[in-house]
Design a protein around this motif. Structure first.
Motif, PDB file in Angstrom:
ATOM      1  N   LEU A 158       0.863  -1.180   0.000  1.00 43.22           N
ATOM      2  CA  LEU A 158       0.000   0.000   0.000  1.00 43.22           C
ATOM      3  C   LEU A 158       0.895   1.224   0.000  1.00 43.22           C
ATOM      4  O   LEU A 158       1.809   1.328   0.828  1.00 43.22           O
ATOM      5  CB  LEU A 158      -0.889   0.036   1.245  1.00 43.22           C
ATOM      6  N   PHE A 159       0.650   2.134  -0.933  1.00 43.59           N
ATOM      7  CA  PHE A 159       1.356   3.408  -0.994  1.00 43.59           C
ATOM      8  C   PHE A 159       0.425   4.481  -0.441  1.00 43.59           C
ATOM      9  O   PHE A 159      -0.777   4.435  -0.700  1.00 43.59           O
ATOM     10  CB  PHE A 159       1.709   3.768  -2.442  1.00 43.59           C
ATOM     11  N   TYR A 160       0.984   5.445   0.279  1.00 48.46           N
ATOM     12  CA  TYR A 160       0.191   6.513   0.893  1.00 48.46           C
ATOM     13  C   TYR A 160       0.694   7.870   0.410  1.00 48.46           C
ATOM     14  O   TYR A 160       1.886   8.048   0.182  1.00 48.46           O
ATOM     15  CB  TYR A 160       0.306   6.461   2.413  1.00 48.46           C
ATOM     16  N   GLU A 161      -0.220   8.831   0.358  1.00 48.69           N
ATOM     17  CA  GLU A 161       0.144  10.154  -0.138  1.00 48.69           C
ATOM     18  C   GLU A 161       0.913  10.986   0.881  1.00 48.69           C
ATOM     19  O   GLU A 161       1.562  11.954   0.512  1.00 48.69           O
ATOM     20  CB  GLU A 161      -1.078  10.919  -0.645  1.00 48.69           C
ATOM     21  N   HIS A 162       0.870  10.639   2.163  1.00 50.83           N
ATOM     22  CA  HIS A 162       1.571  11.385   3.202  1.00 50.83           C
ATOM     23  C   HIS A 162       2.469  10.448   4.005  1.00 50.83           C
ATOM     24  O   HIS A 162       2.244   9.241   4.043  1.00 50.83           O
ATOM     25  CB  HIS A 162       0.578  12.060   4.153  1.00 50.83           C
ATOM     26  N   PRO A 163       3.459  11.017   4.690  1.00 53.59           N
ATOM     27  CA  PRO A 163       4.287  10.191   5.580  1.00 53.59           C
ATOM     28  C   PRO A 163       3.432   9.557   6.679  1.00 53.59           C
ATOM     29  O   PRO A 163       2.326  10.015   6.969  1.00 53.59           O
ATOM     30  CB  PRO A 163       5.272  11.194   6.179  1.00 53.59           C
ATOM     31  N   HIS A 164       3.977   8.524   7.297  1.00 52.95           N
ATOM     32  CA  HIS A 164       3.359   7.825   8.430  1.00 52.95           C
ATOM     33  C   HIS A 164       2.020   7.194   8.066  1.00 52.95           C
ATOM     34  O   HIS A 164       1.102   7.148   8.887  1.00 52.95           O
ATOM     35  CB  HIS A 164       3.238   8.756   9.641  1.00 52.95           C
ATOM     36  N   TYR A 165       1.913   6.736   6.798  1.00 49.25           N
ATOM     37  CA  TYR A 165       0.770   5.950   6.331  1.00 49.25           C
ATOM     38  C   TYR A 165      -0.559   6.694   6.473  1.00 49.25           C
ATOM     39  O   TYR A 165      -1.556   6.136   6.900  1.00 49.25           O
ATOM     40  CB  TYR A 165       0.715   4.598   7.074  1.00 49.25           C
ATOM     41  N   ARG A 166      -0.543   7.961   6.074  1.00 51.92           N
ATOM     42  CA  ARG A 166      -1.751   8.787   6.154  1.00 51.92           C
ATOM     43  C   ARG A 166      -2.180   9.235   4.761  1.00 51.92           C
ATOM     44  O   ARG A 166      -1.402   9.248   3.828  1.00 51.92           O
ATOM     45  CB  ARG A 166      -1.487  10.010   7.040  1.00 51.92           C
ATOM     46  N   GLY A 167      -3.420   9.636   4.687  1.00 49.78           N
ATOM     47  CA  GLY A 167      -3.959  10.153   3.432  1.00 49.78           C
ATOM     48  C   GLY A 167      -4.471   9.044   2.524  1.00 49.78           C
ATOM     49  O   GLY A 167      -4.656   7.909   2.940  1.00 49.78           O
ATOM     50  N   ARG A 168      -4.683   9.415   1.287  1.00 52.62           N
ATOM     51  CA  ARG A 168      -5.191   8.442   0.315  1.00 52.62           C
ATOM     52  C   ARG A 168      -4.175   7.328   0.101  1.00 52.62           C
ATOM     53  O   ARG A 168      -2.985   7.526   0.270  1.00 52.62           O
ATOM     54  CB  ARG A 168      -5.520   9.132  -1.004  1.00 52.62           C
ATOM     55  N   MET A 169      -4.679   6.163  -0.275  1.00 49.34           N
ATOM     56  CA  MET A 169      -3.807   5.001  -0.446  1.00 49.34           C
ATOM     57  C   MET A 169      -4.028   4.368  -1.810  1.00 49.34           C
ATOM     58  O   MET A 169      -5.077   4.546  -2.420  1.00 49.34           O
ATOM     59  CB  MET A 169      -4.037   3.990   0.666  1.00 49.34           C
ATOM     60  N   TRP A 170      -3.007   3.626  -2.255  1.00 47.04           N
ATOM     61  CA  TRP A 170      -3.051   2.914  -3.529  1.00 47.04           C
ATOM     62  C   TRP A 170      -2.433   1.542  -3.347  1.00 47.04           C
ATOM     63  O   TRP A 170      -1.386   1.402  -2.718  1.00 47.04           O
ATOM     64  CB  TRP A 170      -2.285   3.678  -4.607  1.00 47.04           C
ATOM     65  N   PHE A 207       3.668  10.016  -3.528  1.00 41.58           N
ATOM     66  CA  PHE A 207       3.647   8.902  -2.594  1.00 41.58           C
ATOM     67  C   PHE A 207       4.765   9.138  -1.592  1.00 41.58           C
ATOM     68  O   PHE A 207       5.921   9.264  -1.969  1.00 41.58           O
ATOM     69  CB  PHE A 207       3.846   7.581  -3.333  1.00 41.58           C
ATOM     70  N   MET A 208       4.426   9.222  -0.326  1.00 38.82           N
ATOM     71  CA  MET A 208       5.410   9.588   0.682  1.00 38.82           C
ATOM     72  C   MET A 208       5.688   8.498   1.724  1.00 38.82           C
ATOM     73  O   MET A 208       6.588   8.629   2.522  1.00 38.82           O
ATOM     74  CB  MET A 208       4.965  10.872   1.388  1.00 38.82           C
ATOM     75  N   SER A 209       4.895   7.421   1.705  1.00 36.15           N
ATOM     76  CA  SER A 209       5.167   6.281   2.590  1.00 36.15           C
ATOM     77  C   SER A 209       4.543   5.029   1.969  1.00 36.15           C
ATOM     78  O   SER A 209       3.664   5.123   1.121  1.00 36.15           O
ATOM     79  CB  SER A 209       4.627   6.521   4.003  1.00 36.15           C
ATOM     80  N   MET A 210       5.039   3.887   2.379  1.00 36.31           N
ATOM     81  CA  MET A 210       4.491   2.634   1.886  1.00 36.31           C
ATOM     82  C   MET A 210       4.642   1.546   2.935  1.00 36.31           C
ATOM     83  O   MET A 210       5.546   1.588   3.756  1.00 36.31           O
ATOM     84  CB  MET A 210       5.129   2.201   0.562  1.00 36.31           C
ATOM     85  N   ARG A 211       3.700   0.611   2.882  1.00 36.67           N
ATOM     86  CA  ARG A 211       3.754  -0.493   3.831  1.00 36.67           C
ATOM     87  C   ARG A 211       3.356  -1.785   3.136  1.00 36.67           C
ATOM     88  O   ARG A 211       2.589  -1.791   2.201  1.00 36.67           O
ATOM     89  CB  ARG A 211       2.916  -0.162   5.047  1.00 36.67           C
ATOM     90  N   ARG A 212       3.933  -2.877   3.626  1.00 38.12           N
ATOM     91  CA  ARG A 212       3.631  -4.201   3.086  1.00 38.12           C
ATOM     92  C   ARG A 212       2.251  -4.634   3.586  1.00 38.12           C
ATOM     93  O   ARG A 212       1.888  -4.354   4.727  1.00 38.12           O
ATOM     94  CB  ARG A 212       4.669  -5.203   3.578  1.00 38.12           C
ATOM     95  N   ILE A 213       1.508  -5.324   2.744  1.00 34.22           N
ATOM     96  CA  ILE A 213       0.234  -5.884   3.183  1.00 34.22           C
ATOM     97  C   ILE A 213       0.541  -7.274   3.713  1.00 34.22           C
ATOM     98  O   ILE A 213       0.806  -8.202   2.948  1.00 34.22           O
ATOM     99  CB  ILE A 213      -0.790  -5.948   2.030  1.00 34.22           C
ATOM    100  N   MET A 214       0.557  -7.374   5.019  1.00 32.02           N
ATOM    101  CA  MET A 214       0.927  -8.624   5.676  1.00 32.02           C
ATOM    102  C   MET A 214      -0.212  -9.156   6.513  1.00 32.02           C
ATOM    103  O   MET A 214      -0.046 -10.119   7.246  1.00 32.02           O
ATOM    104  CB  MET A 214       2.160  -8.398   6.554  1.00 32.02           C
ATOM    105  N   ASP A 215      -1.369  -8.544   6.424  1.00 31.60           N
ATOM    106  CA  ASP A 215      -2.512  -8.929   7.242  1.00 31.60           C
ATOM    107  C   ASP A 215      -2.913 -10.367   6.993  1.00 31.60           C
ATOM    108  O   ASP A 215      -2.955 -10.815   5.857  1.00 31.60           O
ATOM    109  CB  ASP A 215      -3.719  -8.044   6.950  1.00 31.60           C
TER     110      ASP A 215
END
Length: 178
Positions: free
Chosen positions: A136-148, A168-176
């Protein structure tokens, strides 16, 4: 290893009212099943929902649970399409680039990044190559804002993908484990 199991039920009205439609895989357009869609129940799996057909527009990540009013996510309209995110238990790896077509500064990422500016000194990310995993990519740091949602593949130009004026200013792995 990728496993694909998921079930989501969409409802025409808020609070699970009106007609319903069940999905167990991607659906690019609900219009032939529901006239509108304002709530949903995720029975299993992880999903991205979109407020435009064909997986376009604003998107939001959902895991198992009940969502009685999807307008709370900031969707500009009702849900029109969905994509199931396969469960994944492998490595995560992607390369992000400062410019389109894999140009400019490049950094390889194998874990979550709460700020590409702080970690990599990148003020913009305009293309990427997701080699392993789902992100998941986020428009703001710290996983905030719109996501892709970015699944494995090459993304040569985010602006051509409809992400005009997006950074895109932050990203996280989808590990759920949904």
């Amino acid at each position: 290893m990728t496993m694909t199991m998921g079930r989501i039920i969409f409802y025409e009205d808020r609070n699970f009212g009106g007609r319903s439609y069940e999905c167990m895989s991607d659906c690019g357009d609900f219009s032939s099943y529901l006239s509108r869609c304002y709530s949903c129940r995720v029975e299993s799996g992880c999903w991205m929902i979109y407020d435009r057909t064909n997986y376009m527009g604003n998107q939001y990540f959902l895991r198992r649970g009940e969502y009685s009013d999807c307008s709370r996510f900031g969707m500009s309209d009702w849900i029109r399409s969905c994509r199931m995110i396969p469960m994944y238990r492998g490595n995560y790896r992607m390369r992000m680039y400062e410019r389109e077509n894999f140009g400019g500064q490049m950094h390889e990422c194998m874990d979550d990044c709460d700020s590409i500016m702080d970690r990599y000194r990148m003020s913009d990310c305009q293309s990427c190559h997701v080699m392993e995993g789902h992100w998941l990519f986020y428009e703001h740091p710290h996983y905030r804002g719109r996501m892709w949602y970015m699944r494995p593949g090459e993304y040569r130009n985010f602006r051509d993908m409809g992400y005009m004026n997006m950074r895109f200013m932050s990203m996280r792995r989808i590990m759920d484990m949904c």
